[in-house]
Design a protein around this motif. Structure first.
Motif, PDB file in Angstrom:
ATOM      1  N   THR A   1       0.859  -1.195   0.000  1.00 29.51           N
ATOM      2  CA  THR A   1       0.000   0.000   0.000  1.00 29.51           C
ATOM      3  C   THR A   1       0.891   1.239   0.000  1.00 29.51           C
ATOM      4  OG1 THR A   1      -0.154  -0.187   2.418  1.00 29.51           O
ATOM      5  CG2 THR A   1      -1.986  -1.083   1.131  1.00 29.51           C
TER       6      THR A   1
ATOM      7  N   THR B   1      -2.795   5.051  -6.593  1.00 31.25           N
ATOM      8  CA  THR B   1      -4.246   4.921  -6.721  1.00 31.25           C
ATOM      9  C   THR B   1      -4.629   3.705  -7.566  1.00 31.25           C
ATOM     10  OG1 THR B   1      -4.252   6.388  -8.656  1.00 31.25           O
ATOM     11  CG2 THR B   1      -4.686   7.398  -6.504  1.00 31.25           C
TER      12      THR B   1
ATOM     13  N   LYS C   1      -6.444  -1.493  -5.484  1.00 33.88           N
ATOM     14  CA  LYS C   1      -7.765  -1.486  -4.862  1.00 33.88           C
ATOM     15  C   LYS C   1      -7.872  -2.609  -3.832  1.00 33.88           C
ATOM     16  CE  LYS C   1      -8.922   1.798  -7.702  1.00 33.88           C
ATOM     17  NZ  LYS C   1      -8.912   3.200  -7.231  1.00 33.88           N
ATOM     18  N   HIS C   2      -8.409  -2.257  -2.664  1.00 31.50           N
ATOM     19  CA  HIS C   2      -8.623  -3.240  -1.599  1.00 31.50           C
ATOM     20  C   HIS C   2      -9.828  -4.112  -1.959  1.00 31.50           C
ATOM     21  CE1 HIS C   2      -9.636  -4.855   2.376  1.00 31.50           C
ATOM     22  NE2 HIS C   2      -8.377  -4.571   2.716  1.00 31.50           N
TER      23      HIS C   2
ATOM     24  N   ASP D   1     -12.270  -4.920  -0.303  1.00 26.54           N
ATOM     25  CA  ASP D   1     -13.524  -4.378   0.234  1.00 26.54           C
ATOM     26  C   ASP D   1     -14.046  -3.168  -0.551  1.00 26.54           C
ATOM     27  OD1 ASP D   1     -13.405  -6.284   2.220  1.00 26.54           O
ATOM     28  OD2 ASP D   1     -12.521  -4.936   3.719  1.00 26.54           O
ATOM     29  N   SER D   2     -13.274  -2.689  -1.504  1.00 23.83           N
ATOM     30  CA  SER D   2     -13.655  -1.464  -2.219  1.00 23.83           C
ATOM     31  C   SER D   2     -14.755  -1.680  -3.249  1.00 23.83           C
ATOM     32  CB  SER D   2     -12.431  -0.877  -2.937  1.00 23.83           C
ATOM     33  OG  SER D   2     -12.041  -1.729  -4.022  1.00 23.83           O
TER      34      SER D   2
ATOM     35  N   GLN E   1     -14.013  -2.532  -6.168  1.00 27.35           N
ATOM     36  CA  GLN E   1     -13.354  -2.258  -7.449  1.00 27.35           C
ATOM     37  C   GLN E   1     -12.201  -3.210  -7.744  1.00 27.35           C
ATOM     38  OE1 GLN E   1     -12.715   2.019  -6.206  1.00 27.35           O
ATOM     39  NE2 GLN E   1     -13.399   2.395  -8.298  1.00 27.35           N
TER      40      GLN E   1
END
Length: 385
Positions: free
Chosen positions: A54, A59, A62-63, A65-66, A68
């Motif tokens: 991270t 950007t 993506k996690h 949980d996002s 995405q």
């Protein structure tokens, strides 16, 4: 080549001193890369946007949980590749987060549905597919890799890459951009570069400037890259990439490198690195084409007529005609190269396997692409490969 002591002394070069430094660097470029600046016409494939790191400026990642986070399936990859091929692209650049399956069960389970336990094995499969079902050559940016993983991927990719970024362990500390990023440990990244050298893999690396490193750390990072080249000869290009602040990141309000800072770093890099190493600056992160040319670059890297820069999606690619005009105004012709630079293409099977040589798009006697695309217009030359 520039000594460490002299390179460090250039930290505050400005005005006429900086102009003279750039002129010296451009002279080295003109001697070893005369008359021509190059680029590679690519399709960019973000195979997965999950990563176990991270970084404070990213950007792309993506996690799970996002909502995405994703991994592209083979059909999605092939569809993009064939669209790119139809527009004259010759290189399929795979960009992906590092080892997400080692941090997230979500990534591990998704890979299982694709029949794999690791991203590297899945990456190998889709590279094989590209070679089998298209005319394009994979270039792999998969981050840190083991010796065996590099060996495996060499068989299915023309070239590979990984940004060193910086050799300073200081950037791993809490509050710094690489904190809690296991794959950004400088020693591990150096080991990947070294193993790639042992395997004779045509390799791209570089430094990311403006992320909190000192000038001395930039110098040392470039010296480390050059030392690896001197030992193994495999580093075909070095990128000097300028940090761009992005909303929503830990470094959203961090200052970006100035034009003089980029000029200074580019010129310094050209004078530290072996002249045989190509020097590149991304053309979409700042439209400073004449200044970059004057500072000694000879290549613009990958440019896509179809896909965005997924790492810097807010920065669109320049039109090839626009870039060609900028080069011409400075006295240089813009020419399309392949993912493998001429020196490595022309070295037989040492750097490129026989199968990949046979799959490689045709190249001229100078090692550049026979098919020269200016936007959607194609020009043909005399084939060699």
């Amino acid at each position: 080549m520039l000594s460490r002591q002299h390179a460090i002394a250039l930290e505050h070069a400005t005005g006429s001193q900086l102009d003279a430094l750039c002129e010296q660097a451009a002279g080295v470029r003109d001697t070893h890369w005369p008359n021509t600046l190059t680029y590679s016409r690519k399709i960019f494939i973000p195979l997965t946007n999950m990563c176990r790191d991270t970084c404070g400026y990213c950007t792309f990642v993506k996690h799970p949980d996002s909502g995405q986070a994703n991994i592209l399936n083979p059909s999605q990859v092939l569809a993009s590749v064939l669209k790119g091929q139809a527009q004259g692209c010759k290189e399929a650049l795979f960009s992906l987060g590092e080892k997400p399956e080692k941090r997230y069960r979500y990534a591990k389970d998704w890979l299982a549905t694709l029949g794999h336990t690791s991203m590297v094995d899945y990456l190998t499969e889709v590279c094989e597919m590209v070679l089998d079902k298209s005319l394009m050559i994979p270039h792999v940016n998969a981050g840190t890799l083991t010796f065996n993983e590099l060996k495996q991927l060499k068989n299915v990719s023309g070239s590979m890459g990984m940004m060193l970024e910086c050799t300073s362990d200081r950037l791993m500390k809490k509050g710094q951009p690489h904190y809690a990023c296991p794959d950004k440990v400088p020693g591990i990244r150096i080991k990947t570069l070294e193993d790639a050298g042992k395997l004779d893999i045509p390799f791209t690396t570089g430094i990311l400037i403006g992320i909190g490193e000192t000038w001395e750390e930039r110098v040392d990072s470039l010296i480390a890259i050059n030392s690896l080249y001197q030992e193994y000869g495999h580093i075909q290009e070095v990128i000097i990439q300028n940090f761009r602040a992005k909303a929503g990141t830990a470094m959203a309000n961090a200052p970006e490198p100035t034009l003089d800072d980029m000029r200074r770093t580019l010129a310094m890099a050209r004078l530290i690195l072996d002249p045989a190493i190509s020097l590149q600056a991304p053309p979409n992160l700042a439209q400073e084409y004449p200044h970059y040319i004057a500072a000694g670059i000879n290549d613009w890297g990958g440019i896509s007529p179809l896909t965005k820069d997924f790492i810097n999606p807010e920065r669109s690619w320049p039109q090839i005609t626009e870039l060609a005009s900028a080069c011409e105004q400075q006295g240089y012709a813009l020419q399309e190269r392949l993912t493998v630079y001429p020196k490595y293409l022309q070295a037989g099977e040492r750097y490129v396997t026989k199968a990949l040589h046979q799959a490689m798009p045709a190249w001229r006697n100078d090692g550049l692409a026979v098919e020269q695309c200016i936007d959607n217009t194609t020009f043909q030359g005399v084939a060699h490969g």
